[in-house]
Design an enzyme around this catalytic site. Structure first.
Site, mmCIF file in Angstrom:
data_model
loop_
_atom_site.group_PDB
_atom_site.id
_atom_site.type_symbol
_atom_site.label_atom_id
_atom_site.label_comp_id
_atom_site.label_asym_id
_atom_site.label_seq_id
_atom_site.Cartn_x
_atom_site.Cartn_y
_atom_site.Cartn_z
ATOM 1 N N LYS A 285 5.661 15.516 -1.141
ATOM 2 C CA LYS A 285 5.041 14.853 -2.288
ATOM 3 C C LYS A 285 5.484 15.640 -3.514
ATOM 4 O O LYS A 285 4.922 16.703 -3.829
ATOM 5 C CB LYS A 285 3.522 14.880 -2.155
ATOM 6 C CG LYS A 285 2.774 14.314 -3.357
ATOM 7 C CD LYS A 285 2.634 12.814 -3.279
ATOM 8 C CE LYS A 285 1.702 12.310 -4.389
ATOM 9 N NZ LYS A 285 1.445 10.872 -4.284
ATOM 10 N N GLY A 358 1.734 6.836 -7.683
ATOM 11 C CA GLY A 358 1.500 5.531 -8.275
ATOM 12 C C GLY A 358 2.640 4.568 -7.989
ATOM 13 O O GLY A 358 3.247 4.590 -6.921
#
Length: 466
Positions: A285, A358
């Site tokens: 991530k 997102g």
């Protein structure tokens, strides 16, 4: 009508094109333009092994050899006489081989595979693209030029209502969907105009360049009709337009996918954990925000998928506020350095699941969005979308944005109650594969991840073999 197979006629036509070099003006223009795009795509990287298909008399071959003289360059063509002319132009430092681009019987990998104005002669272009992409080394580039619908439109207008014999060149829309699987990149169109002294000069040019082979099934015009066509062509200005398309595609530098969503909270983290579990993948991530309210996606995926510490690469940026990465960094007086966001290089043949933040248009830094990172990393995208009401607009907009930027889309995962209508519409309207439909999970647990992982496509079904 000539009964020889069309591919044999093409080879014979190019073999007999003894005046190719003096006549092939636009072919040289296309070669220089394709070469410029290759140089831009490769940047400072020098390819060690190059395969050129349809080299002709060596316009592109010469440019490649002069730029990268130390590379092993294999120039191929279906026409043996063309290869002899290429050798006369470029010299014997280059390897030459007779090869049919439609069935390339050659061993890879190559750092660069290219071909100037050969793609339009292929009868099954998508299949050829897939085979050529399979010959690329990780990070390798496949670069081709092609003719588009509208090429020689002036001659076709003069021929009407008769058939012109001009081959069926694809439209821009059709060609846009003809890309090598899992490779980033897209086709770009350009127009050029070439004047001729007369219709007779145009027809002589086609013969001199070996491009006089008409479309399959075409019957030549009677002499009287041909005279009228030539008169109309001359009266309308005796010039023709060339519609070129240039495509530069790059194989990912490593095995992996970039997971993004149609918006925030759509289920990217759960899907990422399922992919990690299903593929025994690594996880990264790059940018994490909202740590003031939760432990973060990295810890969540590690716990849900049962990852070992060595399977996880820590975030390059971690911020407290539940905002976009750019805004969260600014709230802490920081600025995200995009240049430091480099793909992890460990175990490059093992899948890496990269989870975005997102959706695609979430800001990362000044003038940098999440989609820009997807472009830079070059991994194929797995797009996570809701299955229910409102998903069509969000999903199809995301698919279109990815296509416009030349990002490869592995497929879409629909998250939520099954909705056959939405599934079919996304597949048909977006021209994408639905990788999986994941039902709503009452409890997000390692057992739930294990169960869903068993329903996902295997890694070997989504990636290149070998």
């Amino acid at each position: 009508m000539d009964t020889l197979p069309r591919q044999h006629r093409i080879r014979q036509s190019f073999d007999n094109a003894a005046q190719y070099d003096t006549a092939a003006t636009m072919q040289q223009v296309a070669a220089r333009q394709l070469f410029a795009q290759i140089c831009t795509k490769l940047g400072t990287k020098a390819p060690a092994r190059i395969l050129e298909i349809g080299c002709g008399t060596g316009f592109l071959t010469q440019l490649l050899h002069e730029r990268w003289p130390q590379a092993t360059l294999i120039a191929t063509d279906i026409a043996p006489h063309m290869l002899k002319r290429a050798a006369q132009r470029v010299g014997e430092a280059v390897q030459y081989a007779v090869l049919d681009a439609a069935s390339p019987d050659i061993e890879g990998p190559f750092d660069l595979i290219c071909g100037n104005l050969v793609f339009q002669w292929l009868e099954q272009p998508k299949a050829v693209l897939a085979r050529l992409a399979g010959l690329l080394a990780p990070g390798g580039v496949l670069a081709l030029s092609n003719l588009l619908e509208g090429t020689f439109a002036e001659w076709q207008t003069a021929c009407a209502p008769h058939e012109s014999g001009v081959p069926y060149y694809p439209s821009q829309q059709v060609l846009a969907d003809c890309v090598p699987p899992l490779c980033s990149g897209k086709w770009q169109a350009q127009t050029a105009v070439q004047p001729f002294a007369s219709a007779h000069a145009f027809l002589r040019h086609l013969k001199q360049t070996g491009a006089a082979v008409p479309r399959a099934g075409y019957s030549p015009l009677p002499i009287a009709a041909l005279r009228h066509v030539m008169q109309r062509f001359d009266a309308n200005g005796h010039y023709v337009s060339w519609q070129f398309a240039y495509g530069c595609f790059q194989r990912p530098v490593r095995a992996g996918v970039f997971v993004t969503g149609t918006d925030t909270g759509v289920g990217k983290t759960f899907v990422s954990a399922c992919l990690v579990k299903a593929w025994n993948a690594l996880y990264w991530k790059p940018l994490q925000s909202g740590l003031a309210e939760e432990e973060g996606d990295t810890a969540t995926v590690a716990q849900l998928a049962g990852c070992a510490p060595t399977d996880i690469t820590p975030p390059a940026g971690a911020f407290q506020a539940p905002l976009s990465p750019e805004a969260a960094a600014q709230a802490e007086g920081q600025c995200i350095n995009v240049q430091q966001l480099e793909l992890p290089s460990k175990e490059p043949m093992r899948p890496l699941v990269v989870e975005g933040a997102g959706g695609l248009m979430v800001p990362v830094a000044e003038q940098v969005m999440m989609i820009d990172l997807a472009v830079a990393w070059g991994l194929p995208v797995v797009l996570v979308a809701r299955s229910g009401l409102g998903t069509l607009n969000h999903t199809l907009l995301s698919v279109e944005a990815l296509k416009q930027r030349g990002v490869a889309l592995m497929g879409v995962i629909l998250n939520g109650p099954p909705n056959p209508g939405n599934k079919q519409a996304i597949e048909h309207k977006g021209g994408v594969r639905i990788l999986a439909e994941i039902a709503h999970q009452l409890y997000v647990t390692p057992d739930a991840v294990q169960a869903v992982a068993g329903t996902l496509p295997k890694w070997e079904e989504t990636w290149w073999q070998g």
